[in-house]
Design a protein around this motif. Structure first.
Motif, PDB file in Angstrom:
ATOM      1  N   HIS A 166     -23.301  36.400 -14.109  1.00 50.99           N
ATOM      2  CA  HIS A 166     -22.499  35.763 -15.160  1.00 50.99           C
ATOM      3  C   HIS A 166     -23.299  34.736 -15.974  1.00 50.99           C
ATOM      4  CE1 HIS A 166     -19.184  37.754 -13.178  1.00 50.99           C
ATOM      5  NE2 HIS A 166     -19.435  37.095 -12.063  1.00 50.99           N
ATOM      6  N   ARG A 167     -24.585  35.039 -16.185  1.00 49.95           N
ATOM      7  CA  ARG A 167     -25.400  34.174 -17.027  1.00 49.95           C
ATOM      8  C   ARG A 167     -25.196  34.537 -18.495  1.00 49.95           C
ATOM      9  NH1 ARG A 167     -26.281  30.249 -13.405  1.00 49.95           N
ATOM     10  NH2 ARG A 167     -27.515  30.957 -11.605  1.00 49.95           N
ATOM     11  N   SER A 168     -25.203  33.538 -19.358  1.00 54.30           N
ATOM     12  CA  SER A 168     -25.029  33.775 -20.790  1.00 54.30           C
ATOM     13  C   SER A 168     -26.332  34.288 -21.402  1.00 54.30           C
ATOM     14  CB  SER A 168     -24.625  32.475 -21.488  1.00 54.30           C
ATOM     15  OG  SER A 168     -25.695  31.528 -21.447  1.00 54.30           O
ATOM     16  N   ILE A 169     -26.224  34.826 -22.614  1.00 52.34           N
ATOM     17  CA  ILE A 169     -27.414  35.327 -23.303  1.00 52.34           C
ATOM     18  C   ILE A 169     -28.399  34.191 -23.544  1.00 52.34           C
ATOM     19  CG2 ILE A 169     -28.255  36.322 -25.469  1.00 52.34           C
ATOM     20  CD1 ILE A 169     -25.717  37.954 -25.624  1.00 52.34           C
ATOM     21  N   SER A 170     -27.881  33.036 -23.922  1.00 55.29           N
ATOM     22  CA  SER A 170     -28.746  31.869 -24.146  1.00 55.29           C
ATOM     23  C   SER A 170     -29.459  31.473 -22.860  1.00 55.29           C
ATOM     24  CB  SER A 170     -27.917  30.703 -24.674  1.00 55.29           C
ATOM     25  OG  SER A 170     -28.700  29.534 -24.781  1.00 55.29           O
ATOM     26  N   TRP A 171     -28.730  31.456 -21.752  1.00 59.67           N
ATOM     27  CA  TRP A 171     -29.322  31.095 -20.456  1.00 59.67           C
ATOM     28  C   TRP A 171     -30.442  32.063 -20.102  1.00 59.67           C
ATOM     29  CZ3 TRP A 171     -30.722  32.393 -15.610  1.00 59.67           C
ATOM     30  CH2 TRP A 171     -30.734  31.414 -14.618  1.00 59.67           C
ATOM     31  N   ILE A 172     -30.182  33.364 -20.287  1.00 58.41           N
ATOM     32  CA  ILE A 172     -31.168  34.386 -19.957  1.00 58.41           C
ATOM     33  C   ILE A 172     -32.407  34.251 -20.845  1.00 58.41           C
ATOM     34  CG2 ILE A 172     -31.628  36.873 -19.967  1.00 58.41           C
ATOM     35  CD1 ILE A 172     -28.689  37.295 -19.165  1.00 58.41           C
ATOM     36  N   ALA A 173     -32.193  33.926 -22.124  1.00 51.57           N
ATOM     37  CA  ALA A 173     -33.322  33.793 -23.053  1.00 51.57           C
ATOM     38  C   ALA A 173     -34.245  32.644 -22.632  1.00 51.57           C
ATOM     39  CB  ALA A 173     -32.801  33.572 -24.472  1.00 51.57           C
ATOM     40  N   TRP A 174     -33.657  31.488 -22.328  1.00 48.77           N
ATOM     41  CA  TRP A 174     -34.469  30.352 -21.891  1.00 48.77           C
ATOM     42  C   TRP A 174     -35.121  30.632 -20.542  1.00 48.77           C
ATOM     43  CZ3 TRP A 174     -36.244  26.611 -24.751  1.00 48.77           C
ATOM     44  CH2 TRP A 174     -35.552  26.232 -25.910  1.00 48.77           C
ATOM     45  N   TRP A 175     -34.389  31.279 -19.652  1.00 50.70           N
ATOM     46  CA  TRP A 175     -34.947  31.640 -18.348  1.00 50.70           C
ATOM     47  C   TRP A 175     -36.131  32.591 -18.514  1.00 50.70           C
ATOM     48  CZ3 TRP A 175     -35.515  36.381 -16.009  1.00 50.70           C
ATOM     49  CH2 TRP A 175     -35.867  36.377 -14.653  1.00 50.70           C
ATOM     50  N   SER A 176     -36.023  33.520 -19.447  1.00 55.74           N
ATOM     51  CA  SER A 176     -37.100  34.480 -19.686  1.00 55.74           C
ATOM     52  C   SER A 176     -38.356  33.774 -20.190  1.00 55.74           C
ATOM     53  CB  SER A 176     -36.655  35.535 -20.704  1.00 55.74           C
ATOM     54  OG  SER A 176     -35.555  36.275 -20.212  1.00 55.74           O
ATOM     55  N   LEU A 177     -38.173  32.788 -21.063  1.00 58.20           N
ATOM     56  CA  LEU A 177     -39.318  32.014 -21.549  1.00 58.20           C
ATOM     57  C   LEU A 177     -40.039  31.346 -20.383  1.00 58.20           C
ATOM     58  CD1 LEU A 177     -40.919  30.764 -23.933  1.00 58.20           C
ATOM     59  CD2 LEU A 177     -39.281  28.865 -23.883  1.00 58.20           C
ATOM     60  N   GLY A 178     -39.263  30.724 -19.505  1.00 60.03           N
ATOM     61  CA  GLY A 178     -39.857  30.092 -18.336  1.00 60.03           C
ATOM     62  C   GLY A 178     -40.504  31.088 -17.399  1.00 60.03           C
ATOM     63  N   THR A 179     -39.918  32.279 -17.295  1.00 63.29           N
ATOM     64  CA  THR A 179     -40.443  33.307 -16.406  1.00 63.29           C
ATOM     65  C   THR A 179     -41.797  33.825 -16.889  1.00 63.29           C
ATOM     66  OG1 THR A 179     -38.232  33.980 -15.700  1.00 63.29           O
ATOM     67  CG2 THR A 179     -39.985  35.598 -15.438  1.00 63.29           C
ATOM     68  N   VAL A 180     -41.935  34.028 -18.186  1.00 63.28           N
ATOM     69  CA  VAL A 180     -43.229  34.451 -18.732  1.00 63.28           C
ATOM     70  C   VAL A 180     -44.269  33.355 -18.496  1.00 63.28           C
ATOM     71  CG1 VAL A 180     -44.494  35.060 -20.825  1.00 63.28           C
ATOM     72  CG2 VAL A 180     -42.208  35.993 -20.442  1.00 63.28           C
ATOM     73  N   ALA A 181     -43.880  32.093 -18.724  1.00 64.26           N
ATOM     74  CA  ALA A 181     -44.798  30.981 -18.468  1.00 64.26           C
ATOM     75  C   ALA A 181     -45.184  30.930 -16.994  1.00 64.26           C
ATOM     76  CB  ALA A 181     -44.142  29.663 -18.897  1.00 64.26           C
ATOM     77  N   LEU A 182     -44.227  31.191 -16.122  1.00 63.11           N
ATOM     78  CA  LEU A 182     -44.510  31.217 -14.691  1.00 63.11           C
ATOM     79  C   LEU A 182     -45.562  32.266 -14.346  1.00 63.11           C
ATOM     80  CD1 LEU A 182     -41.091  30.787 -12.838  1.00 63.11           C
ATOM     81  CD2 LEU A 182     -43.169  29.450 -12.456  1.00 63.11           C
ATOM     82  N   ARG A 183     -45.463  33.432 -14.963  1.00 60.04           N
ATOM     83  CA  ARG A 183     -46.421  34.495 -14.645  1.00 60.04           C
ATOM     84  C   ARG A 183     -47.818  34.123 -15.143  1.00 60.04           C
ATOM     85  NH1 ARG A 183     -46.822  37.769 -10.574  1.00 60.04           N
ATOM     86  NH2 ARG A 183     -44.559  37.964 -10.712  1.00 60.04           N
ATOM     87  N   VAL A 184     -47.912  33.403 -16.256  1.00 61.57           N
ATOM     88  CA  VAL A 184     -49.219  32.919 -16.712  1.00 61.57           C
ATOM     89  C   VAL A 184     -49.814  31.985 -15.659  1.00 61.57           C
ATOM     90  CG1 VAL A 184     -50.432  31.518 -18.439  1.00 61.57           C
ATOM     91  CG2 VAL A 184     -48.666  33.149 -19.169  1.00 61.57           C
ATOM     92  N   ILE A 185     -48.982  31.079 -15.154  1.00 65.17           N
ATOM     93  CA  ILE A 185     -49.430  30.149 -14.111  1.00 65.17           C
ATOM     94  C   ILE A 185     -49.823  30.912 -12.853  1.00 65.17           C
ATOM     95  CG2 ILE A 185     -48.694  28.254 -12.606  1.00 65.17           C
ATOM     96  CD1 ILE A 185     -46.737  27.452 -14.928  1.00 65.17           C
ATOM     97  N   MET A 186     -49.033  31.912 -12.507  1.00 63.20           N
ATOM     98  CA  MET A 186     -49.296  32.689 -11.285  1.00 63.20           C
ATOM     99  C   MET A 186     -50.588  33.489 -11.389  1.00 63.20           C
ATOM    100  SD  MET A 186     -45.402  33.911 -10.354  1.00 63.20           S
ATOM    101  CE  MET A 186     -45.805  34.722  -8.793  1.00 63.20           C
TER     102      MET A 186
END
Length: 265
Positions: A184-204
């Motif tokens: 039940h995450r909103s589109i906005s929530w998913i969009a911001w989460w995705s940005l953080g997730t891509v950044a996380l993979r760069v760090i990883m």
């Protein structure tokens, strides 16, 4: 971009690994979990839908393809990377591996409080934390033996460290979209989460390369992502991907500025 198109079009890495088939197989294997998650609608933990059991799909896809490419030897080599801690030459790397995400979450908490968000003080139990570490370590094994153990090296050979991490981070994020909708995450929530997730993979990928390409290091780091999210007040319900996502982007940008984008080392 031309290298990326060649990788996807040909589907083969220099080592003969079929990345297009791997990613496709991961998504196909996840379909039953998405269907069950949509039908049952239950959660394994607060905010964690039953779809999360699809964490086994990346390692299953990697094992199937490793066996197809190299037989049982290839599958065994892949599984042994789960305990490749000897690749980590310096114990100092355990500091960012284990403490970077707790630091990011504490910083997120502080920013939200300063911004006036009424975030309650977290109630952290040692026993609960240990249980979460075990559960999320197992889940991280399922994902990272696929993402890091199978896919990232050929991607880096084709695209370089930064571009490969962005591509893998985007695929990693998209892979979770259905589960996030079921949570039940909103589109906005998913969009911001995705940005953080891509950044996380760069760090990883940076940590992966700096630790001698240790999958074990990635499993530990992945574990801390989920544990710190669940420990965020209350069971992660106050977690704001806008705040954490921006912080993670800043960390990733720091890595890119200090280390070479081509190799992230």
């Amino acid at each position: 971009m031309d290298n990326l198109q060649q990788t996807i079009t040909k589907g083969k890495s220099p080592a003969g690994r079929s990345l297009l088939v791997f990613f496709g197989l991961v998504f196909i294997l996840a379909i039953p979990f998405w269907v069950i998650g949509g039908l049952i609608g239950r959660q394994l933990l607060p905010g964690l839908p039953i779809d999360a059991l699809m964490a086994v799909c990346p390692v299953l896809a990697a094992l199937i393809l490793s066996y197809y490419e190299s037989g049982s030897v290839g599958a065994k080599i892949l599984l042994k990377r789960a305990i490749d801690y000897k690749r980590i030459r310096s114990n100092l790397w355990y500091v960012p591996i284990l403490l970077l995400m707790p630091f990011v979450m504490v910083l997120s908490f502080g920013v939200m409080r300063l911004a006036g968000t009424p975030v309650p003080i977290p109630q952290i139990s040692i026993v609960q934390t240990l249980i979460l570490c075990i559960l999320f370590f197992v889940g991280a094994l399922g994902e990272e033996l696929g993402w890091s153990g199978y896919a990232i090296d050929p991607l880096q050979r084709q695209l370089g460290g930064l571009q490969a991490s962005i591509v893998l981070g985007a695929i990693w994020a998209i892979y979770h979209f259905v589960a996030l909708v079921h949570a039940h995450r909103s589109i906005s929530w998913i969009a911001w989460w995705s940005l953080g997730t891509v950044a996380l993979r760069v760090i990883m990928v940076w940590l992966y390369n700096k630790t001698g390409k240790s999958v074990f290091a990635m499993v530990l780091f992945h574990m801390t992502i989920n544990v710190t999210w669940q420990q965020f007040p209350i069971n992660g319900s106050y977690y704001d991907p806008r705040v954490t996502g921006v912080i993670l982007v800043l960390v990733a940008m720091t890595v890119i500025v200090i280390w070479r984008p081509r190799t992230l080392t």
